[in-house]
Design a protein around this motif. Structure first.
Motif, PDB file in Angstrom:
ATOM      1  N   LYS A  21      21.996 -55.607  23.836  1.00  0.00           N
ATOM      2  CA  LYS A  21      22.134 -55.799  25.283  1.00  0.00           C
ATOM      3  C   LYS A  21      21.662 -57.192  25.695  1.00  0.00           C
ATOM      4  CE  LYS A  21      19.024 -54.376  28.108  1.00  0.00           C
ATOM      5  NZ  LYS A  21      18.074 -53.573  28.935  1.00  0.00           N
ATOM      6  N   LYS A  22      20.506 -57.599  25.204  1.00  0.00           N
ATOM      7  CA  LYS A  22      19.960 -58.913  25.564  1.00  0.00           C
ATOM      8  C   LYS A  22      20.863 -60.035  25.057  1.00  0.00           C
ATOM      9  CE  LYS A  22      15.239 -57.091  25.284  1.00  0.00           C
ATOM     10  NZ  LYS A  22      13.938 -57.144  24.565  1.00  0.00           N
ATOM     11  N   PHE A  23      21.339 -59.883  23.845  1.00  0.00           N
ATOM     12  CA  PHE A  23      22.197 -60.917  23.265  1.00  0.00           C
ATOM     13  C   PHE A  23      23.521 -60.999  24.017  1.00  0.00           C
ATOM     14  CE2 PHE A  23      25.171 -62.691  20.184  1.00  0.00           C
ATOM     15  CZ  PHE A  23      24.450 -63.760  19.687  1.00  0.00           C
ATOM     16  N   ALA A  24      24.059 -59.851  24.413  1.00  0.00           N
ATOM     17  CA  ALA A  24      25.336 -59.838  25.140  1.00  0.00           C
ATOM     18  C   ALA A  24      25.190 -60.492  26.506  1.00  0.00           C
ATOM     19  CB  ALA A  24      25.832 -58.399  25.287  1.00  0.00           C
ATOM     20  N   ILE A  25      24.085 -60.191  27.206  1.00  0.00           N
ATOM     21  CA  ILE A  25      23.864 -60.798  28.526  1.00  0.00           C
ATOM     22  C   ILE A  25      23.747 -62.317  28.403  1.00  0.00           C
ATOM     23  CG2 ILE A  25      22.237 -60.991  30.446  1.00  0.00           C
ATOM     24  CD1 ILE A  25      21.538 -58.045  30.016  1.00  0.00           C
ATOM     25  N   ALA A  26      22.956 -62.765  27.425  1.00  0.00           N
ATOM     26  CA  ALA A  26      22.780 -64.204  27.239  1.00  0.00           C
ATOM     27  C   ALA A  26      24.101 -64.880  26.877  1.00  0.00           C
ATOM     28  CB  ALA A  26      21.733 -64.458  26.153  1.00  0.00           C
ATOM     29  N   SER A  27      24.892 -64.221  26.047  1.00  0.00           N
ATOM     30  CA  SER A  27      26.174 -64.804  25.641  1.00  0.00           C
ATOM     31  C   SER A  27      27.128 -64.905  26.819  1.00  0.00           C
ATOM     32  CB  SER A  27      26.802 -63.963  24.529  1.00  0.00           C
ATOM     33  OG  SER A  27      25.976 -63.948  23.380  1.00  0.00           O
ATOM     34  N   LEU A  28      27.183 -63.851  27.632  1.00  0.00           N
ATOM     35  CA  LEU A  28      28.060 -63.866  28.803  1.00  0.00           C
ATOM     36  C   LEU A  28      27.644 -64.949  29.787  1.00  0.00           C
ATOM     37  CD1 LEU A  28      28.520 -60.027  29.387  1.00  0.00           C
ATOM     38  CD2 LEU A  28      30.240 -61.648  28.563  1.00  0.00           C
ATOM     39  N   PRO A 195      28.219 -67.262  22.070  1.00  0.00           N
ATOM     40  CA  PRO A 195      27.292 -66.398  21.326  1.00  0.00           C
ATOM     41  C   PRO A 195      26.712 -67.077  20.095  1.00  0.00           C
ATOM     42  CG  PRO A 195      29.552 -65.592  21.132  1.00  0.00           C
ATOM     43  CD  PRO A 195      29.546 -66.631  22.190  1.00  0.00           C
ATOM     44  N   LEU A 196      27.482 -67.913  19.440  1.00  0.00           N
ATOM     45  CA  LEU A 196      26.955 -68.639  18.280  1.00  0.00           C
ATOM     46  C   LEU A 196      25.841 -69.595  18.700  1.00  0.00           C
ATOM     47  CD1 LEU A 196      30.288 -69.454  16.399  1.00  0.00           C
ATOM     48  CD2 LEU A 196      28.476 -67.912  15.618  1.00  0.00           C
ATOM     49  N   LEU A 197      26.020 -70.266  19.848  1.00  0.00           N
ATOM     50  CA  LEU A 197      24.977 -71.154  20.356  1.00  0.00           C
ATOM     51  C   LEU A 197      23.729 -70.371  20.764  1.00  0.00           C
ATOM     52  CD1 LEU A 197      26.996 -73.732  22.498  1.00  0.00           C
ATOM     53  CD2 LEU A 197      25.850 -74.121  20.316  1.00  0.00           C
ATOM     54  N   VAL A 198      23.926 -69.183  21.315  1.00  0.00           N
ATOM     55  CA  VAL A 198      22.777 -68.350  21.695  1.00  0.00           C
ATOM     56  C   VAL A 198      21.960 -67.991  20.456  1.00  0.00           C
ATOM     57  CG1 VAL A 198      22.092 -66.077  22.555  1.00  0.00           C
ATOM     58  CG2 VAL A 198      23.798 -67.412  23.794  1.00  0.00           C
ATOM     59  N   TYR A 199      22.643 -67.586  19.401  1.00  0.00           N
ATOM     60  CA  TYR A 199      21.919 -67.238  18.167  1.00  0.00           C
ATOM     61  C   TYR A 199      21.192 -68.450  17.602  1.00  0.00           C
ATOM     62  CZ  TYR A 199      20.885 -65.812  13.415  1.00  0.00           C
ATOM     63  OH  TYR A 199      20.235 -65.549  12.235  1.00  0.00           O
ATOM     64  N   ALA A 200      21.875 -69.590  17.551  1.00  0.00           N
ATOM     65  CA  ALA A 200      21.237 -70.806  17.043  1.00  0.00           C
ATOM     66  C   ALA A 200      20.043 -71.195  17.915  1.00  0.00           C
ATOM     67  CB  ALA A 200      22.251 -71.944  16.992  1.00  0.00           C
ATOM     68  N   GLY A 201      20.172 -71.009  19.228  1.00  0.00           N
ATOM     69  CA  GLY A 201      19.076 -71.312  20.131  1.00  0.00           C
ATOM     70  C   GLY A 201      17.880 -70.406  19.919  1.00  0.00           C
ATOM     71  N   LEU A 202      18.134 -69.122  19.614  1.00  0.00           N
ATOM     72  CA  LEU A 202      17.051 -68.179  19.343  1.00  0.00           C
ATOM     73  C   LEU A 202      16.314 -68.562  18.062  1.00  0.00           C
ATOM     74  CD1 LEU A 202      18.869 -64.841  20.234  1.00  0.00           C
ATOM     75  CD2 LEU A 202      16.981 -65.884  21.495  1.00  0.00           C
ATOM     76  N   VAL A 203      17.063 -68.983  17.059  1.00  0.00           N
ATOM     77  CA  VAL A 203      16.447 -69.430  15.811  1.00  0.00           C
ATOM     78  C   VAL A 203      15.586 -70.669  16.065  1.00  0.00           C
ATOM     79  CG1 VAL A 203      16.881 -70.369  13.505  1.00  0.00           C
ATOM     80  CG2 VAL A 203      18.278 -68.468  14.370  1.00  0.00           C
TER      81      VAL A 203
END
Length: 220
Positions: A21-28, A195-203
């Motif tokens: 849910k958190k990842f989807a919201i951030a990606s959107l 979404p790829l940028l969100v994941y990279a940003g979390l890392v």
């Protein structure tokens, strides 16, 4: 704490039961340029949480006032660092502006030389930017000041004592992960870039939080 955990930044988000849910919201939100600001603030909260040694659950995207404030500040830091790149791009137009003063046969050579110099500058500048990126996050969480967080002297001062760790993070995230993101995004016609940028940003945020703890006097 003299060493970093190099594995956890890639996996910690998946330990949170509510991560989809958190990842989807951030990606959107990232699909819209305006909505990217609170996502940046969200990542800074992760830097703060990891830096303080708190539980590594991903924060909820609920405190929108704080998210917008932190995200806006970090966007300001990036805007300051963007100014030299804009100046470099403007330099490309100088041969065209002074075209009448340049011999027709030399115009192409002047433009080519200018383009080459600009490309070299952009490459070198991008390396410095990627290297200091975690330090920008650390300084912003510590000071809350856009100008201090964008100051290359302060960024070097905070990263110099732990140069090896910052260099490794640069190689892993700045060169490795973000280039993989660009390749994967290109393969999907950039539809999956947010979404790829969100994941990279979390890392990146988790690594920045760890770097913030290296001094042993973290104040966030």
């Amino acid at each position: 704490m003299d060493t970093l955990d190099y594995f956890t930044p890639f996996t910690y988000i998946f330990k949170d039961k509510a991560w989809p849910k958190k990842f989807a919201i951030a990606s959107l939100l990232t699909y819209s340029l305006i909505g990217a600001a609170p996502v940046l603030g969200w990542m800074l909260l992760i830097v703060r949480r990891v830096g303080q040694g708190q539980a590594q659950e991903v924060p909820e995207l609920t405190d929108w006032k704080t998210l917008w404030k932190l995200g806006g500040q970090f966007a300001g830091v990036n805007a300051v660092w963007l100014l030299p790149l804009l100046a470099a791009v403007i330099l490309l137009y100088l041969p065209l502006i002074f075209a009448r003063s340049i011999r027709p046969g030399a115009l192409l050579a002047v433009f080519g030389g200018t383009l080459g110099c600009v490309l070299i500058f952009v490459l070198v500048y991008s390396i410095f930017y990627a290297f200091f990126f975690p330090a920008m996050q650390v300084l912003l969480i510590r000071t809350g000041s856009v100008w201090q967080s964008a100051d290359p002297r302060r960024l070097w001062r905070i990263s110099r004592p732990h140069f090896v760790q910052y260099l490794l993070v640069f190689l892993i995230v700045g060169l490795g992960l973000f280039n993989i993101v660009l390749v994967l995004a290109a393969l999907t016609v950039f539809l999956l870039l947010p979404p790829l940028l969100v994941y990279a940003g979390l890392v990146s945020a988790h690594y920045a939080g760890q770097l913030a703890r290296l001094d042993g006097d973290y104040r966030g």
